[in-house]
Scaffold this active site. Sequence first.
Site, PDB file in Angstrom:
ATOM      1  N   GLY A  63      62.805 -29.550  10.030  1.00  0.00           N
ATOM      2  CA  GLY A  63      61.644 -28.775   9.591  1.00  0.00           C
ATOM      3  C   GLY A  63      60.417 -29.658   9.460  1.00  0.00           C
ATOM      4  O   GLY A  63      59.307 -29.266   9.837  1.00  0.00           O
TER       5      GLY A  63
ATOM      6  N   LYS B 170      55.512 -29.539  -0.914  1.00  0.00           N
ATOM      7  CA  LYS B 170      55.688 -30.985  -0.729  1.00  0.00           C
ATOM      8  C   LYS B 170      54.811 -31.491   0.420  1.00  0.00           C
ATOM      9  O   LYS B 170      54.350 -32.628   0.407  1.00  0.00           O
ATOM     10  CB  LYS B 170      57.164 -31.280  -0.448  1.00  0.00           C
ATOM     11  CG  LYS B 170      57.481 -32.751  -0.242  1.00  0.00           C
ATOM     12  CD  LYS B 170      58.913 -32.958   0.189  1.00  0.00           C
ATOM     13  CE  LYS B 170      58.961 -32.732   1.662  1.00  0.00           C
ATOM     14  NZ  LYS B 170      59.955 -33.294   2.460  1.00  0.00           N
TER      15      LYS B 170
ATOM     16  N   ASN C 217      61.830 -17.140  -1.148  1.00  0.00           N
ATOM     17  CA  ASN C 217      62.384 -18.241  -0.358  1.00  0.00           C
ATOM     18  C   ASN C 217      61.954 -19.560  -1.016  1.00  0.00           C
ATOM     19  O   ASN C 217      61.066 -20.262  -0.553  1.00  0.00           O
ATOM     20  CB  ASN C 217      61.913 -18.160   1.095  1.00  0.00           C
ATOM     21  CG  ASN C 217      62.650 -19.115   2.000  1.00  0.00           C
ATOM     22  OD1 ASN C 217      63.307 -20.052   1.547  1.00  0.00           O
ATOM     23  ND2 ASN C 217      62.523 -18.895   3.300  1.00  0.00           N
TER      24      ASN C 217
ATOM     25  N   TYR D  30      56.969 -26.499   1.715  1.00  0.00           N
ATOM     26  CA  TYR D  30      55.556 -26.430   2.080  1.00  0.00           C
ATOM     27  C   TYR D  30      54.673 -27.074   1.012  1.00  0.00           C
ATOM     28  O   TYR D  30      53.701 -27.760   1.330  1.00  0.00           O
ATOM     29  CB  TYR D  30      55.129 -24.989   2.355  1.00  0.00           C
ATOM     30  CG  TYR D  30      55.819 -24.423   3.568  1.00  0.00           C
ATOM     31  CD1 TYR D  30      55.727 -25.060   4.802  1.00  0.00           C
ATOM     32  CD2 TYR D  30      56.587 -23.272   3.480  1.00  0.00           C
ATOM     33  CE1 TYR D  30      56.381 -24.563   5.918  1.00  0.00           C
ATOM     34  CE2 TYR D  30      57.244 -22.769   4.592  1.00  0.00           C
ATOM     35  CZ  TYR D  30      57.137 -23.419   5.807  1.00  0.00           C
ATOM     36  OH  TYR D  30      57.783 -22.940   6.906  1.00  0.00           O
TER      37      TYR D  30
ATOM     38  N   ILE E   5      58.821 -20.628  11.699  1.00  0.00           N
ATOM     39  CA  ILE E   5      59.408 -21.964  11.723  1.00  0.00           C
ATOM     40  C   ILE E   5      60.786 -21.835  11.085  1.00  0.00           C
ATOM     41  O   ILE E   5      60.901 -21.476   9.917  1.00  0.00           O
ATOM     42  CB  ILE E   5      58.509 -23.005  11.012  1.00  0.00           C
ATOM     43  CG1 ILE E   5      59.109 -24.392  11.092  1.00  0.00           C
ATOM     44  CG2 ILE E   5      58.192 -22.603   9.602  1.00  0.00           C
ATOM     45  CD1 ILE E   5      58.178 -25.508  10.642  1.00  0.00           C
ATOM     46  N   TYR E   6      61.806 -22.043  11.894  1.00  0.00           N
ATOM     47  CA  TYR E   6      63.181 -21.866  11.436  1.00  0.00           C
ATOM     48  C   TYR E   6      64.048 -22.984  11.978  1.00  0.00           C
ATOM     49  O   TYR E   6      63.860 -23.440  13.107  1.00  0.00           O
ATOM     50  CB  TYR E   6      63.753 -20.517  11.904  1.00  0.00           C
ATOM     51  CG  TYR E   6      63.128 -19.336  11.216  1.00  0.00           C
ATOM     52  CD1 TYR E   6      63.475 -19.009   9.908  1.00  0.00           C
ATOM     53  CD2 TYR E   6      62.182 -18.560  11.857  1.00  0.00           C
ATOM     54  CE1 TYR E   6      62.888 -17.928   9.266  1.00  0.00           C
ATOM     55  CE2 TYR E   6      61.594 -17.474  11.223  1.00  0.00           C
ATOM     56  CZ  TYR E   6      61.955 -17.166   9.927  1.00  0.00           C
ATOM     57  OH  TYR E   6      61.371 -16.105   9.292  1.00  0.00           O
TER      58      TYR E   6
END
Length: 176
Positions: free
Chosen positions: A109, A145, A136, A143, A97-98
Site C-alpha cells: 500500500g 500516517k 475502515n 492515510y 487502492i487495494y
Amino acid sequence: MSEIEIKKASLYDLEVLQIISIQTFSETFAEVNTPENIENYNRESFNLEQLTSEITNPNSQFFIAYSDSEPIGYLKLNFGNAQTEILNDNALEIHRIYVSQAFHGKKVGQLLVDKAIQIAQQTTSDYIWLGVWEENHRALRFYTKNGFITFDKHVFILGDEEQTDLLMKLDVNKKS
C-alpha cells in the site's frame, strides 16, 4: 519476500485487473457487508465493460502491483473530469487502492501511495484526495500516517446501504 513491481496497466491487463479488483474489494469489505451488496458492487463496478471504459479514459490511470508475477494489489487514479467529485480541476483522486490481504503489512500500500504522490508531483497537481469508509480504521490510520487530513465527507452507496466516506487530502505541490 520478493521484490514488489508496480506496472502501469493497459487494456492488455483487463482480466488481471478484474480479478484483483473483485478479490481485494471482497477481502476488504465482505466481513462487514451483506453478500448481496458485495456481489452487486463487484458485478456493477468490475465487469469488463465498466473496466474497459475506465482504463481507456485518458484522465484515469491504473497501476498493478506484482510479486513474483502475481497481481497483489492495484491503484486507480483520476484526473480532471474523471474524478468522482470535481473538487478541484487540478487535483488527483486516488479512486481505488487495494492490496490482497495476504500482503497487508508488507508495504505494498505504501508503494502504491508513493506512486500516486510521484504522479501528482509530476503532473503538478495541487493535492491528492480520496474517500475512505469511516469504518475502515486500518485505512484511516494508514492515510493519516501518510499525512492525509480529513476535510469533508460524502455518502457512498453499497447496494441497499448508505455508508459515509471521509474525504481526505494531501497537499503535494504547495504554492509559495
